[in-house]
Design a protein around this motif. Structure first.
Motif, PDB file in Angstrom:
ATOM      1  N   CYS A   5       0.850  -1.182   0.000  1.00  0.00           N
ATOM      2  CA  CYS A   5       0.000   0.000   0.000  1.00  0.00           C
ATOM      3  C   CYS A   5       0.892   1.239   0.000  1.00  0.00           C
ATOM      4  O   CYS A   5       1.791   1.360   0.829  1.00  0.00           O
ATOM      5  CB  CYS A   5      -0.912  -0.004   1.224  1.00  0.00           C
ATOM      6  SG  CYS A   5      -2.044   1.395   1.263  1.00  0.00           S
ATOM      7  N   ASP A   6       0.646   2.138  -0.934  1.00  0.00           N
ATOM      8  CA  ASP A   6       1.362   3.416  -1.007  1.00  0.00           C
ATOM      9  C   ASP A   6       0.368   4.500  -0.600  1.00  0.00           C
ATOM     10  O   ASP A   6      -0.450   4.938  -1.408  1.00  0.00           O
ATOM     11  CB  ASP A   6       1.884   3.635  -2.421  1.00  0.00           C
ATOM     12  CG  ASP A   6       2.709   4.898  -2.568  1.00  0.00           C
ATOM     13  OD1 ASP A   6       2.509   5.848  -1.783  1.00  0.00           O
ATOM     14  OD2 ASP A   6       3.548   4.943  -3.493  1.00  0.00           O
ATOM     15  N   ASP A   7       0.416   4.905   0.665  1.00  0.00           N
ATOM     16  CA  ASP A   7      -0.537   5.890   1.181  1.00  0.00           C
ATOM     17  C   ASP A   7      -0.424   7.238   0.480  1.00  0.00           C
ATOM     18  O   ASP A   7      -1.437   7.913   0.280  1.00  0.00           O
ATOM     19  CB  ASP A   7      -0.362   6.072   2.684  1.00  0.00           C
ATOM     20  CG  ASP A   7      -0.799   4.864   3.483  1.00  0.00           C
ATOM     21  OD1 ASP A   7      -1.719   4.150   3.025  1.00  0.00           O
ATOM     22  OD2 ASP A   7      -0.228   4.619   4.559  1.00  0.00           O
ATOM     23  N   ASP A   8       0.791   7.636   0.107  1.00  0.00           N
ATOM     24  CA  ASP A   8       0.979   8.921  -0.566  1.00  0.00           C
ATOM     25  C   ASP A   8       0.259   8.967  -1.916  1.00  0.00           C
ATOM     26  O   ASP A   8      -0.353   9.973  -2.271  1.00  0.00           O
ATOM     27  CB  ASP A   8       2.463   9.226  -0.765  1.00  0.00           C
ATOM     28  CG  ASP A   8       3.197   9.452   0.552  1.00  0.00           C
ATOM     29  OD1 ASP A   8       2.539   9.845   1.540  1.00  0.00           O
ATOM     30  OD2 ASP A   8       4.413   9.221   0.593  1.00  0.00           O
ATOM     31  N   ARG A   9       0.341   7.879  -2.658  1.00  0.00           N
ATOM     32  CA  ARG A   9      -0.317   7.803  -3.975  1.00  0.00           C
ATOM     33  C   ARG A   9      -1.738   7.271  -3.878  1.00  0.00           C
ATOM     34  O   ARG A   9      -2.459   7.254  -4.862  1.00  0.00           O
ATOM     35  CB  ARG A   9       0.504   6.909  -4.921  1.00  0.00           C
ATOM     36  CG  ARG A   9       1.831   7.504  -5.294  1.00  0.00           C
ATOM     37  CD  ARG A   9       2.651   6.572  -6.181  1.00  0.00           C
ATOM     38  NE  ARG A   9       1.907   6.110  -7.335  1.00  0.00           N
ATOM     39  CZ  ARG A   9       2.001   4.874  -7.840  1.00  0.00           C
ATOM     40  NH1 ARG A   9       2.789   3.981  -7.288  1.00  0.00           N
ATOM     41  NH2 ARG A   9       1.300   4.528  -8.890  1.00  0.00           N
ATOM     42  N   ARG A  10      -2.126   6.773  -2.697  1.00  0.00           N
ATOM     43  CA  ARG A  10      -3.444   6.158  -2.476  1.00  0.00           C
ATOM     44  C   ARG A  10      -3.667   4.985  -3.428  1.00  0.00           C
ATOM     45  O   ARG A  10      -4.685   4.876  -4.093  1.00  0.00           O
ATOM     46  CB  ARG A  10      -4.558   7.195  -2.597  1.00  0.00           C
ATOM     47  CG  ARG A  10      -4.461   8.263  -1.550  1.00  0.00           C
ATOM     48  CD  ARG A  10      -5.603   9.217  -1.624  1.00  0.00           C
ATOM     49  NE  ARG A  10      -5.497  10.189  -0.546  1.00  0.00           N
ATOM     50  CZ  ARG A  10      -6.343  11.155  -0.353  1.00  0.00           C
ATOM     51  NH1 ARG A  10      -7.372  11.304  -1.147  1.00  0.00           N
ATOM     52  NH2 ARG A  10      -6.188  11.980   0.645  1.00  0.00           N
ATOM     53  N   ILE A  11      -2.648   4.133  -3.465  1.00  0.00           N
ATOM     54  CA  ILE A  11      -2.642   2.983  -4.375  1.00  0.00           C
ATOM     55  C   ILE A  11      -2.302   1.713  -3.607  1.00  0.00           C
ATOM     56  O   ILE A  11      -1.430   1.715  -2.744  1.00  0.00           O
ATOM     57  CB  ILE A  11      -1.586   3.188  -5.495  1.00  0.00           C
ATOM     58  CG1 ILE A  11      -1.976   4.342  -6.411  1.00  0.00           C
ATOM     59  CG2 ILE A  11      -1.335   1.924  -6.295  1.00  0.00           C
ATOM     60  CD1 ILE A  11      -3.149   4.060  -7.322  1.00  0.00           C
ATOM     61  N   VAL A  12      -2.978   0.627  -3.937  1.00  0.00           N
ATOM     62  CA  VAL A  12      -2.604  -0.711  -3.488  1.00  0.00           C
ATOM     63  C   VAL A  12      -2.043  -1.433  -4.707  1.00  0.00           C
ATOM     64  O   VAL A  12      -2.665  -1.432  -5.775  1.00  0.00           O
ATOM     65  CB  VAL A  12      -3.814  -1.483  -2.915  1.00  0.00           C
ATOM     66  CG1 VAL A  12      -3.451  -2.924  -2.636  1.00  0.00           C
ATOM     67  CG2 VAL A  12      -4.338  -0.803  -1.668  1.00  0.00           C
ATOM     68  N   ARG A  13      -0.859  -2.012  -4.549  1.00  0.00           N
ATOM     69  CA  ARG A  13      -0.224  -2.746  -5.654  1.00  0.00           C
ATOM     70  C   ARG A  13      -0.230  -4.227  -5.323  1.00  0.00           C
ATOM     71  O   ARG A  13       0.177  -4.650  -4.248  1.00  0.00           O
ATOM     72  CB  ARG A  13       1.208  -2.269  -5.871  1.00  0.00           C
ATOM     73  CG  ARG A  13       1.872  -2.938  -7.079  1.00  0.00           C
ATOM     74  CD  ARG A  13       3.280  -2.403  -7.277  1.00  0.00           C
ATOM     75  NE  ARG A  13       3.943  -3.035  -8.379  1.00  0.00           N
ATOM     76  CZ  ARG A  13       4.044  -2.555  -9.607  1.00  0.00           C
ATOM     77  NH1 ARG A  13       3.511  -1.388  -9.903  1.00  0.00           N
ATOM     78  NH2 ARG A  13       4.681  -3.211 -10.553  1.00  0.00           N
ATOM     79  N   ILE A  14      -0.690  -5.012  -6.281  1.00  0.00           N
ATOM     80  CA  ILE A  14      -0.769  -6.462  -6.154  1.00  0.00           C
ATOM     81  C   ILE A  14       0.095  -7.059  -7.260  1.00  0.00           C
ATOM     82  O   ILE A  14       0.003  -6.639  -8.413  1.00  0.00           O
ATOM     83  CB  ILE A  14      -2.230  -6.943  -6.328  1.00  0.00           C
ATOM     84  CG1 ILE A  14      -3.132  -6.226  -5.351  1.00  0.00           C
ATOM     85  CG2 ILE A  14      -2.330  -8.455  -6.199  1.00  0.00           C
ATOM     86  CD1 ILE A  14      -4.509  -5.944  -5.881  1.00  0.00           C
ATOM     87  N   GLU A  64      -2.430  -2.047 -10.022  1.00  0.00           N
ATOM     88  CA  GLU A  64      -2.549  -1.008  -9.017  1.00  0.00           C
ATOM     89  C   GLU A  64      -4.000  -0.550  -8.959  1.00  0.00           C
ATOM     90  O   GLU A  64      -4.591  -0.224  -9.985  1.00  0.00           O
ATOM     91  CB  GLU A  64      -1.623   0.170  -9.328  1.00  0.00           C
ATOM     92  CG  GLU A  64      -0.166  -0.201  -9.231  1.00  0.00           C
ATOM     93  CD  GLU A  64       0.781   0.942  -9.481  1.00  0.00           C
ATOM     94  OE1 GLU A  64       1.931   0.846  -9.033  1.00  0.00           O
ATOM     95  OE2 GLU A  64       0.381   1.936 -10.128  1.00  0.00           O
ATOM     96  N   CYS A  65      -4.535  -0.549  -7.741  1.00  0.00           N
ATOM     97  CA  CYS A  65      -5.919  -0.141  -7.513  1.00  0.00           C
ATOM     98  C   CYS A  65      -5.924   1.031  -6.547  1.00  0.00           C
ATOM     99  O   CYS A  65      -5.136   1.068  -5.601  1.00  0.00           O
ATOM    100  CB  CYS A  65      -6.731  -1.292  -6.919  1.00  0.00           C
ATOM    101  SG  CYS A  65      -6.788  -2.749  -7.968  1.00  0.00           S
ATOM    102  N   THR A  66      -6.819   1.971  -6.777  1.00  0.00           N
ATOM    103  CA  THR A  66      -6.907   3.127  -5.901  1.00  0.00           C
ATOM    104  C   THR A  66      -7.566   2.753  -4.576  1.00  0.00           C
ATOM    105  O   THR A  66      -8.418   1.873  -4.532  1.00  0.00           O
ATOM    106  CB  THR A  66      -7.668   4.281  -6.580  1.00  0.00           C
ATOM    107  OG1 THR A  66      -7.665   5.401  -5.709  1.00  0.00           O
ATOM    108  CG2 THR A  66      -9.092   3.912  -6.907  1.00  0.00           C
TER     109      THR A  66
END
Length: 84
Positions: A5-14, A64-66
């Motif tokens: 999870c990248d909180d700065d970009r508000r993205i979850v990467r799988i 990547e999902c928001t």
């Protein structure tokens, strides 16, 4: 599988890795078929996705999902009480 999870970009990467040499293919399965919808779902839900080589044989498919849900028409917001 890798999940971040990248909180700065508000993205979850799988990321999902396998050793099969074939690249994934986005199919259009019939309604009576059991499989073939994986990339259709990824394409519908992800803001970005792709495939990259991995060390050794195979590939890694990533998406990547928001983390911020999209606004839906007709849904009232809690702060303003107005429809969006």
């Amino acid at each position: 599988m890798f999940l971040a999870c990248d909180d700065d970009r508000r993205i979850v990467r799988i990321e999902v890795t396998d050793t099969h040499p074939a690249l994934p293919a986005r199919l259009a399965p019939g309604s009576d078929e059991d499989g073939g919808r994986g990339l259709v779902l990824v394409d519908a839900l992800a803001v970005d996705w792709g495939v990259r080589d991995r060390l050794g044989s195979g590939k890694t498919v990533w998406a990547e999902c928001t983390t911020v849900p999209a606004r839906r028409a007709g849904r009232a917001t809690a702060a303003s009480g107005t429809a969006t």
